[in-house]
Design a protein around this motif. Structure first.
Motif, mmCIF file in Angstrom:
data_model
loop_
_atom_site.group_PDB
_atom_site.id
_atom_site.type_symbol
_atom_site.label_atom_id
_atom_site.label_comp_id
_atom_site.label_asym_id
_atom_site.label_seq_id
_atom_site.Cartn_x
_atom_site.Cartn_y
_atom_site.Cartn_z
ATOM 1 N N UNK A 158 3.973 7.179 -6.993
ATOM 2 C CA UNK A 158 2.753 8.075 -6.453
ATOM 3 C C UNK A 158 2.858 6.835 -5.122
ATOM 4 N N UNK A 159 2.490 6.277 -5.007
ATOM 5 C CA UNK A 159 3.038 4.888 -4.319
ATOM 6 C C UNK A 159 2.981 5.945 -2.690
ATOM 7 N N UNK A 160 3.989 6.320 -2.897
ATOM 8 C CA UNK A 160 4.994 6.968 -1.791
ATOM 9 C C UNK A 160 4.931 9.185 -1.866
ATOM 10 N N UNK A 161 4.424 9.154 -2.506
ATOM 11 C CA UNK A 161 3.021 10.426 -2.280
ATOM 12 C C UNK A 161 2.326 9.959 -1.267
ATOM 13 N N UNK A 162 1.521 9.054 -1.663
ATOM 14 C CA UNK A 162 0.202 8.797 -0.241
ATOM 15 C C UNK A 162 0.710 8.091 1.087
ATOM 16 N N UNK A 163 1.935 7.461 0.784
ATOM 17 C CA UNK A 163 2.573 7.470 1.843
ATOM 18 C C UNK A 163 2.747 8.565 2.799
ATOM 19 N N UNK A 164 3.633 9.210 2.177
ATOM 20 C CA UNK A 164 4.014 10.998 2.571
ATOM 21 C C UNK A 164 2.655 11.494 3.181
ATOM 22 N N UNK A 165 1.697 11.980 2.565
ATOM 23 C CA UNK A 165 0.868 12.762 3.309
ATOM 24 C C UNK A 165 0.297 11.854 4.250
ATOM 25 N N UNK A 166 -0.012 10.499 3.883
ATOM 26 C CA UNK A 166 -0.439 9.770 5.393
ATOM 27 C C UNK A 166 0.347 9.833 6.710
ATOM 28 N N UNK A 167 1.768 9.751 6.454
ATOM 29 C CA UNK A 167 2.515 10.707 7.613
ATOM 30 C C UNK A 167 2.705 11.542 8.419
ATOM 31 N N UNK A 168 2.335 12.768 7.440
ATOM 32 C CA UNK A 168 2.230 14.100 7.876
ATOM 33 C C UNK A 168 0.601 13.848 8.508
ATOM 34 N N UNK A 198 -6.611 2.742 2.769
ATOM 35 C CA UNK A 198 -5.899 2.812 1.769
ATOM 36 C C UNK A 198 -5.618 1.540 0.924
ATOM 37 N N UNK A 199 -5.698 -0.195 1.255
ATOM 38 C CA UNK A 199 -5.528 -0.973 0.744
ATOM 39 C C UNK A 199 -6.635 -1.150 -0.353
ATOM 40 N N UNK A 200 -7.846 -0.879 -0.758
ATOM 41 C CA UNK A 200 -8.559 -0.613 -1.145
ATOM 42 C C UNK A 200 -8.150 -0.107 -2.239
ATOM 43 N N UNK A 201 -7.819 1.859 -2.115
ATOM 44 C CA UNK A 201 -7.852 2.407 -3.257
ATOM 45 C C UNK A 201 -6.153 1.870 -4.374
ATOM 46 N N UNK A 202 -5.324 0.977 -3.376
ATOM 47 C CA UNK A 202 -3.700 0.689 -3.994
ATOM 48 C C UNK A 202 -4.410 -0.601 -4.765
ATOM 49 N N UNK A 203 -5.477 -1.049 -4.187
ATOM 50 C CA UNK A 203 -5.201 -2.520 -5.215
ATOM 51 C C UNK A 203 -6.061 -2.532 -6.251
ATOM 52 N N UNK A 204 -6.938 -1.223 -6.317
ATOM 53 C CA UNK A 204 -7.896 -0.826 -8.285
ATOM 54 C C UNK A 204 -6.750 -0.434 -8.260
ATOM 55 N N UNK A 205 -5.894 0.384 -7.268
ATOM 56 C CA UNK A 205 -4.647 1.413 -8.622
ATOM 57 C C UNK A 205 -3.921 0.232 -9.318
ATOM 58 N N UNK A 206 -3.591 -0.534 -8.790
ATOM 59 C CA UNK A 206 -2.484 -1.873 -8.900
ATOM 60 C C UNK A 206 -3.273 -2.954 -10.222
ATOM 61 N N UNK A 207 -4.566 -3.187 -10.036
ATOM 62 C CA UNK A 207 -5.286 -4.123 -9.993
ATOM 63 C C UNK A 207 -5.181 -5.587 -10.093
ATOM 64 N N UNK A 208 -4.571 -5.291 -8.765
ATOM 65 C CA UNK A 208 -4.564 -6.805 -7.413
ATOM 66 C C UNK A 208 -5.800 -7.378 -7.771
ATOM 67 N N UNK A 209 -5.325 -9.091 -8.027
ATOM 68 C CA UNK A 209 -6.031 -10.266 -8.017
ATOM 69 C C UNK A 209 -7.247 -10.084 -9.378
ATOM 70 N N UNK A 210 -6.458 -9.173 -10.166
ATOM 71 C CA UNK A 210 -7.545 -9.210 -11.271
ATOM 72 C C UNK A 210 -7.090 -9.507 -11.975
#
Length: 210
Positions: A158-168, A198-210
């Motif tokens: 899922x992360x790589x899909x986001x990274x790929x679209x960001x690069x494009x 992007x980090x806000x989105x990723x933090x919510x998806x990964x539950x970073x810091x929860x």
């Protein structure tokens, strides 16, 4: 007798080839055009890279080596997943700006412009990023800094899909316009805002810091 090419000459030929393959795809790309723009003979290209397909694969692998070096340098010293993702986003944006033609070539490949090498290139291109991102997430799960039920392989996908679209979005005309429509005409110039959201989105998806 052909004059032996130095590293700069080889780099010029490869980058010129990437430009041509990005614009025209493998089937329609013209070796004569590449040779003329690179300032060498067609025979030199065939001598060093074999046939047209061999040269195309050499161009792809040259591009992959550059991206691999960027990613390896970016995450090799990172243990914190949030810092790692932030570093990757910034590095990919810089790389996309500096090597637009590389990402345009990837876009051509992924859109079906090179079906006969699809499986081979998918393994080479995605295998590298899958390994880096999966390991980053596996380390974070082991450290207890992300959702303990996270599947590193799936989330890496899922992360790589986001990274790929960001690069494009920073290197392909269609995706650049798409980014403007969604986010505003000047968003591509605001690297910090793109990175932080992007980090806000990723933090919510990964539950970073929860």
């Amino acid at each position: 007798m052909y004059k032996k090419l130095d590293d700069n000459a080889k780099l010029t030929i490869l980058e010129t080839g990437i430009d041509e393959f990005a614009e025209r795809g493998l089937d329609r790309a013209n070796i004569n055009t590449i040779a003329k723009k690179a300032g060498v003979s067609v025979g030199v290209i065939y001598k060093y890279f074999g046939d047209k397909d061999g040269f195309f694969l050499a161009c792809v692998r040259h591009s992959l080596d550059l991206l691999d070096a960027v990613l390896t340098e970016t995450v090799s010293h990172e243990t914190d997943v949030e810092t790692g993702i932030r570093s990757i986003v910034r590095a990919l944006i810089v790389h996309a700006r500096e090597h637009k033609n590389h990402n345009a070539m990837y876009n051509e490949i992924t859109s079906g412009g090179c079906k006969k090498y699809a499986k081979e290139l998918a393994g080479e291109i995605e295998g590298r990023t899958a390994r880096v991102y999966s390991q980053l997430l596996e380390n974070a799960r082991a450290a207890g800094t992300v959702d303990p039920e996270l599947d590193p392989a799936l989330f890496a996908f899922f992360l790589d899909n986001l990274f790929m679209m960001l690069q494009f979005s920073y290197s392909c005309d269609y995706y650049a316009e798409r980014m403007k429509i969604f986010c505003g005409a000047d968003i591509a110039d605001d690297t910090e805002k793109v990175t932080e959201y992007f980090i806000r989105f990723a933090k919510n998806a990964l539950k970073i810091g929860r």
